[in-house]
Motif scaffolding. Structure first.
Motif, PDB file in Angstrom:
ATOM      1  N   ASP A 166     -15.895  32.810 -23.771  1.00 21.15           N
ATOM      2  CA  ASP A 166     -14.949  32.374 -22.735  1.00 21.15           C
ATOM      3  C   ASP A 166     -15.232  33.005 -21.374  1.00 21.15           C
ATOM      4  O   ASP A 166     -14.500  32.756 -20.414  1.00 21.15           O
ATOM      5  CB  ASP A 166     -13.523  32.710 -23.166  1.00 21.15           C
ATOM      6  CG  ASP A 166     -13.281  34.204 -23.249  1.00 21.15           C
ATOM      7  OD1 ASP A 166     -14.272  34.952 -23.465  1.00 21.15           O
ATOM      8  OD2 ASP A 166     -12.132  34.638 -23.099  1.00 21.15           O
ATOM      9  N   GLY A 167     -16.263  33.836 -21.280  1.00 23.36           N
ATOM     10  CA  GLY A 167     -16.574  34.523 -20.033  1.00 23.36           C
ATOM     11  C   GLY A 167     -16.051  35.945 -19.960  1.00 23.36           C
ATOM     12  O   GLY A 167     -16.354  36.672 -19.006  1.00 23.36           O
ATOM     13  N   THR A 168     -15.277  36.366 -20.950  1.00 23.32           N
ATOM     14  CA  THR A 168     -14.797  37.744 -21.010  1.00 23.32           C
ATOM     15  C   THR A 168     -15.966  38.693 -21.240  1.00 23.32           C
ATOM     16  O   THR A 168     -16.857  38.411 -22.050  1.00 23.32           O
ATOM     17  CB  THR A 168     -13.766  37.913 -22.140  1.00 23.32           C
ATOM     18  OG1 THR A 168     -12.591  37.181 -21.804  1.00 23.32           O
ATOM     19  CG2 THR A 168     -13.401  39.372 -22.365  1.00 23.32           C
ATOM     20  N   GLU A 169     -15.972  39.822 -20.524  1.00 20.63           N
ATOM     21  CA  GLU A 169     -17.005  40.838 -20.706  1.00 20.63           C
ATOM     22  C   GLU A 169     -16.406  42.064 -21.383  1.00 20.63           C
ATOM     23  O   GLU A 169     -15.292  42.489 -21.047  1.00 20.63           O
ATOM     24  CB  GLU A 169     -17.621  41.238 -19.360  1.00 20.63           C
ATOM     25  CG  GLU A 169     -18.379  40.095 -18.692  1.00 20.63           C
ATOM     26  CD  GLU A 169     -19.003  40.519 -17.379  1.00 20.63           C
ATOM     27  OE1 GLU A 169     -20.186  40.199 -17.160  1.00 20.63           O
ATOM     28  OE2 GLU A 169     -18.303  41.172 -16.581  1.00 20.63           O
ATOM     29  N   VAL A 170     -17.157  42.625 -22.332  1.00 22.25           N
ATOM     30  CA  VAL A 170     -16.693  43.781 -23.090  1.00 22.25           C
ATOM     31  C   VAL A 170     -17.773  44.853 -23.069  1.00 22.25           C
ATOM     32  O   VAL A 170     -18.926  44.573 -23.408  1.00 22.25           O
ATOM     33  CB  VAL A 170     -16.362  43.413 -24.549  1.00 22.25           C
ATOM     34  CG1 VAL A 170     -15.688  44.594 -25.246  1.00 22.25           C
ATOM     35  CG2 VAL A 170     -15.497  42.163 -24.628  1.00 22.25           C
ATOM     36  N   TRP A 171     -17.384  46.062 -22.670  1.00 20.37           N
ATOM     37  CA  TRP A 171     -18.277  47.218 -22.751  1.00 20.37           C
ATOM     38  C   TRP A 171     -17.831  48.062 -23.940  1.00 20.37           C
ATOM     39  O   TRP A 171     -16.651  48.440 -24.030  1.00 20.37           O
ATOM     40  CB  TRP A 171     -18.197  48.050 -21.480  1.00 20.37           C
ATOM     41  CG  TRP A 171     -18.846  47.444 -20.279  1.00 20.37           C
ATOM     42  CD1 TRP A 171     -20.063  47.763 -19.738  1.00 20.37           C
ATOM     43  CD2 TRP A 171     -18.303  46.416 -19.425  1.00 20.37           C
ATOM     44  NE1 TRP A 171     -20.314  47.001 -18.622  1.00 20.37           N
ATOM     45  CE2 TRP A 171     -19.251  46.169 -18.397  1.00 20.37           C
ATOM     46  CE3 TRP A 171     -17.113  45.684 -19.432  1.00 20.37           C
ATOM     47  CZ2 TRP A 171     -19.040  45.222 -17.405  1.00 20.37           C
ATOM     48  CZ3 TRP A 171     -16.901  44.740 -18.442  1.00 20.37           C
ATOM     49  CH2 TRP A 171     -17.856  44.520 -17.440  1.00 20.37           C
ATOM     50  N   LEU A 172     -18.736  48.384 -24.831  1.00 20.19           N
ATOM     51  CA  LEU A 172     -18.408  49.138 -26.039  1.00 20.19           C
ATOM     52  C   LEU A 172     -18.986  50.542 -25.945  1.00 20.19           C
ATOM     53  O   LEU A 172     -20.171  50.718 -25.651  1.00 20.19           O
ATOM     54  CB  LEU A 172     -18.959  48.445 -27.283  1.00 20.19           C
ATOM     55  CG  LEU A 172     -18.563  46.967 -27.468  1.00 20.19           C
ATOM     56  CD1 LEU A 172     -19.232  46.392 -28.704  1.00 20.19           C
ATOM     57  CD2 LEU A 172     -17.056  46.829 -27.563  1.00 20.19           C
ATOM     58  N   ASN A 173     -18.156  51.542 -26.223  1.00 15.51           N
ATOM     59  CA  ASN A 173     -18.596  52.931 -26.212  1.00 15.51           C
ATOM     60  C   ASN A 173     -19.230  53.294 -27.546  1.00 15.51           C
ATOM     61  O   ASN A 173     -19.278  52.476 -28.480  1.00 15.51           O
ATOM     62  CB  ASN A 173     -17.403  53.859 -25.913  1.00 15.51           C
ATOM     63  CG  ASN A 173     -17.830  55.190 -25.332  1.00 15.51           C
ATOM     64  OD1 ASN A 173     -19.023  55.511 -25.290  1.00 15.51           O
ATOM     65  ND2 ASN A 173     -16.879  55.975 -24.880  1.00 15.51           N
TER      66      ASN A 173
END
Length: 379
Positions: A189-196
């Motif tokens: 959907d265009g959402t960006e996620v940064w994962l630690n």
């Protein structure tokens, strides 16, 4: 090309405060090896800094204020003003660390590289990021070179520690980021996620028509694409956060606790017992399984610094710090609990500088370290 004396001063101040970039660090090391004049000036600065009296500073400097100066220094533009010795005292303040109930004045002399075995361990311990597909297949994702992976139900594109994909599959997949790593994901959907580090995200390649739901364990930052028809829901073991379009950080590292920090937009975080907590930008909600929700203001730079490979810690017991460091660096630390009981430190860790972190602990906590097998033992 000869480096000016003022430029060496500037580089040394950055060295003191731990803000040299990788490029600047490489430049300093080359100059130390190849330029006798540079080496002599650097040695002189190191000697004079070590001879500065600490008592006057300890009367007026606390570790939290020093750490704040570090953060401000990191944010400065590349073109910095000329720094002279009249400003050394201010720069030195940023590396004051708190040890137990007393402060220790910490001036970093010219660093000697840690044993190569520590670096070798860091490389050896590195694990890859993995994507476990809904039907059980595991795909290892590269972190540096561009890679295109064709699957039966999707096409994956990875580059520089990030994943994009095309697929119409709605089954849940699991992205697993190991200790010592971070990763970025662009959802359909265009959402960006940064994962630690040490984080798992369950998500479908394609969201359904009524809602967008993902599940997270660990820590992740979301920049959610707006879609009024389909709310975005982040679920954890204890809570859920519902949004339409916003940016926020969620942290589940601590057992029995979920921290939700809102950067922009509006969210409502709720617990399984029905309790709800709306948030506005700059506010963090801590949900404790035993005590419910509490809210407070948060420092955005500190909460989100992990995306830049930096971790700030305040008056943290050494045992707790090394637990966080194990996850942060991807290396197991073992601590002599009896010897270190009651000691705490304030400062920062840089994911690219394990040697500096070990050297700092040795200097400030008066402990030595040794690489034993696949772990680092501190005594």
């Amino acid at each position: 090309m000869e480096t000016s004396q003022e430029k060496i001063f500037e580089l040394y101040i950055q060295h003191l405060s731990g803000t040299l970039s990788a490029e600047e660090e490489s430049y300093v090391q080359r100059q130390l090896q190849n330029d006798p004049a540079f080496y002599a000036e650097w040695q002189l600065l190191s000697k004079e800094a070590a001879n500065m009296h600490a008592g006057d500073y300890l009367q007026r400097i606390d570790s939290s204020a020093s750490l704040e100066q570090v953060k401000q220094h990191r944010a400065l533009p590349v073109a910095r003003p000329v720094i002279t010795w009249r400003r050394i005292a201010t720069a030195a303040a940023v590396v004051v660390l708190l040890i137990g109930s007393g402060a220790v004045f910490f001036l970093i002399n010219k660093r000697h590289p840690a044993p190569l075995t520590a670096n070798a361990l860091l490389r050896q311990a590195k694990e890859p990021v993995k994507l476990v597909l809904g039907q059980g297949q595991t795909v290892v994702l590269g972190d540096s070179t561009h890679q295109t992976i064709a699957l039966n139900n999707a096409t994956l594109n990875t580059s520089q520690g990030a994943l994009q994909y095309t697929s119409a599959d709605t089954m849940l997949n699991t992205l697993e980021v190991p200790v010592g790593e971070t990763y970025k994901l662009a959802l359909s959907d265009g959402t960006e996620v940064w994962l630690n580090a040490a984080t798992r995200l369950r998500f479908p390649f394609m969201f359904g028509q009524s809602t967008r739901e993902v599940y997270v364990e660990g820590e992740a930052y979301f920049s959610v694409a707006k879609d009024a028809r389909r709310p975005f829901v982040v679920r954890t073991a204890l809570t859920q956060v519902q949004v339409l379009g916003t940016a926020f950080n969620i942290n589940t590292y601590q057992a029995g606790m979920v921290k939700t920090s809102l950067v922009s937009g509006k969210v409502v975080t709720s617990a399984k017992d029905g309790a709800q907590q709306p948030l506005s930008p700059g506010i963090q909600a801590d949900y404790n399984a035993a005590a419910g929700f509490t809210t407070s203001h948060f420092d955005e730079e500190e909460v989100l610094s992990w995306r830049d490979g930096v971790y700030y810690y305040h008056h943290m017991p050494l045992a707790a710090l090394l637990s966080a460091a194990s996850r942060f660096y991807g290396v197991r630390f073992v601590l002599d609990q009896e010897k270190m009981a009651g000691k705490s430190v304030t400062g920062l860790m840089d994911r690219k500088r394990l040697e500096d972190f070990l050297s700092d602990l040795k200097t400030t906590a008066h402990i030595d370290y040794q690489v034993v097998g696949n772990e680092i033992t501190l005594r």
